[in-house]
Write a protein that holds these residues in place. Structure first.
Motif, PDB file in Angstrom:
ATOM      1  N   PRO A  83       0.855  -1.189   0.000  1.00 45.31           N
ATOM      2  CA  PRO A  83       0.000   0.000   0.000  1.00 45.31           C
ATOM      3  C   PRO A  83       0.891   1.239   0.000  1.00 45.31           C
ATOM      4  O   PRO A  83       2.052   1.162   0.384  1.00 45.31           O
ATOM      5  CB  PRO A  83      -0.761  -0.119   1.326  1.00 45.31           C
ATOM      6  CG  PRO A  83       0.107  -0.953   2.206  1.00 45.31           C
ATOM      7  CD  PRO A  83       0.954  -1.823   1.314  1.00 45.31           C
ATOM      8  N   PRO A  84       0.356   2.386  -0.437  1.00 46.48           N
ATOM      9  CA  PRO A  84       1.199   3.583  -0.450  1.00 46.48           C
ATOM     10  C   PRO A  84       1.555   3.998   0.971  1.00 46.48           C
ATOM     11  O   PRO A  84       0.690   4.035   1.840  1.00 46.48           O
ATOM     12  CB  PRO A  84       0.310   4.641  -1.120  1.00 46.48           C
ATOM     13  CG  PRO A  84      -1.096   4.149  -0.960  1.00 46.48           C
ATOM     14  CD  PRO A  84      -1.016   2.657  -0.899  1.00 46.48           C
ATOM     15  N   PRO A  85       2.830   4.308   1.251  1.00 45.97           N
ATOM     16  CA  PRO A  85       3.216   4.721   2.599  1.00 45.97           C
ATOM     17  C   PRO A  85       2.638   6.096   2.922  1.00 45.97           C
ATOM     18  O   PRO A  85       2.846   7.034   2.155  1.00 45.97           O
ATOM     19  CB  PRO A  85       4.743   4.762   2.555  1.00 45.97           C
ATOM     20  CG  PRO A  85       5.136   4.556   1.143  1.00 45.97           C
ATOM     21  CD  PRO A  85       3.935   4.316   0.296  1.00 45.97           C
ATOM     22  N   GLU A  86       1.917   6.179   4.038  1.00 47.25           N
ATOM     23  CA  GLU A  86       1.253   7.431   4.432  1.00 47.25           C
ATOM     24  C   GLU A  86       2.252   8.582   4.561  1.00 47.25           C
ATOM     25  O   GLU A  86       1.961   9.709   4.177  1.00 47.25           O
ATOM     26  CB  GLU A  86       0.516   7.251   5.763  1.00 47.25           C
ATOM     27  CG  GLU A  86      -0.825   6.555   5.631  1.00 47.25           C
ATOM     28  CD  GLU A  86      -1.773   7.231   4.638  1.00 47.25           C
ATOM     29  OE1 GLU A  86      -1.979   8.461   4.732  1.00 47.25           O
ATOM     30  OE2 GLU A  86      -2.311   6.531   3.757  1.00 47.25           O
ATOM     31  N   ALA A  87       3.434   8.264   5.114  1.00 47.68           N
ATOM     32  CA  ALA A  87       4.416   9.333   5.333  1.00 47.68           C
ATOM     33  C   ALA A  87       4.798   9.982   4.005  1.00 47.68           C
ATOM     34  O   ALA A  87       4.949  11.212   3.924  1.00 47.68           O
ATOM     35  CB  ALA A  87       5.653   8.762   6.024  1.00 47.68           C
ATOM     36  N   LEU A  88       4.949   9.172   2.976  1.00 49.13           N
ATOM     37  CA  LEU A  88       5.320   9.710   1.666  1.00 49.13           C
ATOM     38  C   LEU A  88       4.173  10.532   1.074  1.00 49.13           C
ATOM     39  O   LEU A  88       4.393  11.629   0.544  1.00 49.13           O
ATOM     40  CB  LEU A  88       5.705   8.569   0.714  1.00 49.13           C
ATOM     41  CG  LEU A  88       6.051   8.988  -0.723  1.00 49.13           C
ATOM     42  CD1 LEU A  88       7.228   9.953  -0.755  1.00 49.13           C
ATOM     43  CD2 LEU A  88       6.361   7.766  -1.587  1.00 49.13           C
ATOM     44  N   ILE A  89       2.956   9.989   1.170  1.00 50.55           N
ATOM     45  CA  ILE A  89       1.786  10.726   0.657  1.00 50.55           C
ATOM     46  C   ILE A  89       1.722  12.103   1.329  1.00 50.55           C
ATOM     47  O   ILE A  89       1.563  13.131   0.666  1.00 50.55           O
ATOM     48  CB  ILE A  89       0.466   9.964   0.983  1.00 50.55           C
ATOM     49  CG1 ILE A  89       0.520   8.526   0.494  1.00 50.55           C
ATOM     50  CG2 ILE A  89      -0.754  10.731   0.451  1.00 50.55           C
ATOM     51  CD1 ILE A  89       0.266   8.319  -0.946  1.00 50.55           C
ATOM     52  N   ASN A  90       1.873  12.090   2.670  1.00 50.62           N
ATOM     53  CA  ASN A  90       1.798  13.352   3.412  1.00 50.62           C
ATOM     54  C   ASN A  90       2.917  14.304   3.003  1.00 50.62           C
ATOM     55  O   ASN A  90       2.702  15.507   2.878  1.00 50.62           O
ATOM     56  CB  ASN A  90       1.848  13.086   4.918  1.00 50.62           C
ATOM     57  CG  ASN A  90       0.615  12.333   5.390  1.00 50.62           C
ATOM     58  OD1 ASN A  90      -0.435  12.383   4.732  1.00 50.62           O
ATOM     59  ND2 ASN A  90       0.722  11.615   6.500  1.00 50.62           N
ATOM     60  N   ALA A  91       4.121  13.750   2.793  1.00 51.24           N
ATOM     61  CA  ALA A  91       5.254  14.597   2.408  1.00 51.24           C
ATOM     62  C   ALA A  91       5.001  15.232   1.045  1.00 51.24           C
ATOM     63  O   ALA A  91       5.296  16.419   0.836  1.00 51.24           O
ATOM     64  CB  ALA A  91       6.539  13.775   2.381  1.00 51.24           C
ATOM     65  N   ILE A  92       4.454  14.455   0.121  1.00 54.28           N
ATOM     66  CA  ILE A  92       4.184  14.997  -1.216  1.00 54.28           C
ATOM     67  C   ILE A  92       3.113  16.087  -1.132  1.00 54.28           C
ATOM     68  O   ILE A  92       3.266  17.171  -1.704  1.00 54.28           O
ATOM     69  CB  ILE A  92       3.734  13.878  -2.187  1.00 54.28           C
ATOM     70  CG1 ILE A  92       4.886  12.899  -2.437  1.00 54.28           C
ATOM     71  CG2 ILE A  92       3.246  14.463  -3.513  1.00 54.28           C
ATOM     72  CD1 ILE A  92       4.476  11.613  -3.140  1.00 54.28           C
ATOM     73  N   MET A  93       2.052  15.805  -0.380  1.00 55.18           N
ATOM     74  CA  MET A  93       0.977  16.788  -0.263  1.00 55.18           C
ATOM     75  C   MET A  93       1.491  18.065   0.411  1.00 55.18           C
ATOM     76  O   MET A  93       1.139  19.178   0.004  1.00 55.18           O
ATOM     77  CB  MET A  93      -0.210  16.214   0.534  1.00 55.18           C
ATOM     78  CG  MET A  93      -0.905  15.026  -0.139  1.00 55.18           C
ATOM     79  SD  MET A  93      -1.442  15.328  -1.847  1.00 55.18           S
ATOM     80  CE  MET A  93      -2.773  16.506  -1.580  1.00 55.18           C
ATOM     81  N   ALA A  94       2.343  17.894   1.413  1.00 53.48           N
ATOM     82  CA  ALA A  94       2.878  19.059   2.133  1.00 53.48           C
ATOM     83  C   ALA A  94       3.801  19.865   1.227  1.00 53.48           C
ATOM     84  O   ALA A  94       3.722  21.099   1.177  1.00 53.48           O
ATOM     85  CB  ALA A  94       3.623  18.592   3.381  1.00 53.48           C
TER      86      ALA A  94
END
Ligand SMILES: [Zn+2]
Lengths: 120, 237
Positions: A83-94
């Motif tokens: 599954p997509p790692p939440e930390a990475l998703i959050n970093a990209i969105m931030a």
């Protein structure tokens, strides 16, 4: 050996298109063209004749194709499982909200743009 | 190396044509590159719809991360490449051509980001590929003719082990060969697109791909020989 032999001690295996697929070396060299379907018909016929007469080259062809499939399977399965790692998703969105794409125009209204290379 | 970091968006966007690969040897079903719901997606992205951004990031990240990891090995480098690709894509949405697939477009940007990162980092020690290619005597006969393989059956534990072995073998190939193998056989780019992505000629792509496949076959050979047979090809040093 069961395959046809070239008796020339140093056969010149340049891919000029005029040399018969007479040795295993030439056969293996032509493998990729054979699989890509880019061998001229006469060359293809010679290649297939060699394969018929030479079990090791036939085996090599099968293993070469198996290697391609194994490589694809080994790499493909990996993507489906994770599954997509939440930390990475959050970093990209931030990072995005921090001033890149068309989010808040207000973030980019300083004179001279925002100082990054985003053409604003 | 002198490549700047982060890599500028225009460089990442300067990519190879989006021609599909129709080769004869690719048979594995592909995990879709495209997000499942593309209704007005680009329009929503262009209008700054935060939900659309998050949706596309969630949809595309798993596959992009897996792709980046194939090229770069390290998880951290792969995550950087994915992030760079998204940021580059989002700020260049005006350059996205209507009628193209947005997922494919971002995936190509990701491949460029991964390749640039690979070029920019220090080369690790790499074994020469020649040691892994078949050798022939002066009459053109293989010095070590191919011996039969026992390929693993459908047992899932065995299949997992096989994938691990194959992944490790691919990772051990020299960068120049591994990248061509991944672009052509796994990413299924055609020869021309691969050549454009790597800045080499189509002929060089063909030669490298053939060598990469042969080297991989050599590395896999000892694993698929029936037990008690002697390996015929040299092992990597
Ligand atoms: Zn032969």
């Amino acid at each position: 050996m069961s395959c046809s032999r070239s008796n020339k001690p140093d056969n010149d295996a340049e891919h000029t298109g005029s040399i018969a697929v007479s040795t295993c070396q030439e056969c293996i060299d032509f493998l990729i063209d054979y699989l890509d379907g880019t061998l001229p018909p006469a060359k293809k016929a010679e290649f297939e004749l060699h394969l018929e007469l030479c079990p090791p080259c036939h085996r090599y062809l099968n293993q070469y194709q198996a290697t391609i499939r194994l490589g694809q399977h080994a790499m493909e399965e990996e993507a489906a499982k994770n599954p997509p790692p939440e930390a990475l998703i959050n970093a990209i969105m931030a990072a995005m909200k921090a001033g890149h794409p068309g989010k808040d125009p207000g973030e980019h209204d300083a004179p001279g743009g925002c100082g990054c290379d985003c053409d604003r | 190396m002198t490549h700047p970091f982060p890599i500028s968006a225009p460089t990442l966007l300067n990519f190879f044509p989006l021609s599909p690969y129709h080769g004869s040897v690719t048979t594995v079903p592909r995990i879709p590159v495209e997000p499942p719901d593309q209704t007005n997606l680009v329009e929503r992205l262009r209008s700054g719809d935060a939900g659309a951004y998050e949706q596309i990031v969630r949809d595309l990240t798993p596959r992009m991360l897996a792709t980046a990891k194939r090229f770069l090995g390290s998880e951290a480098d792969a995550e950087d490449a994915v992030q760079e690709a998204f940021l580059s894509a989002f700020k260049n949405l005006d350059k996205f051509q209507e009628g193209s697939q947005v997922g494919t477009w971002i995936h190509r940007i990701l491949i460029n980001a991964a390749l640039m990162k690979l070029r920019s980092r220090n080369r690790r020690h790499e074994a020469a590929i020649e040691d892994l290619l078949p050798k022939f005597d002066s009459t053109g006969h293989a010095e070590n003719p191919a011996q039969p393989w026992n390929l693993p059956g459908p047992d899932p534990i065995q299949a997992d082990e096989t994938r691990r072995v194959v992944r490790e073998a691919i990772e051990s190939l020299p960068d120049a060969y591994r990248t061509v193998l991944i672009l052509r056989d796994v990413e299924q780019l055609d020869t021309e697109s691969t050549a454009a992505a790597l800045g080499i000629t189509p002929n060089a792509v063909k030669t490298r791909l053939h060598r990469a496949r042969q080297a991989l076959r050599t590395l896999l050979d000892p694993h698929f020989r029936p037990e008690h047979s002697e390996p015929s090809d040299p092992q990597p040093s």
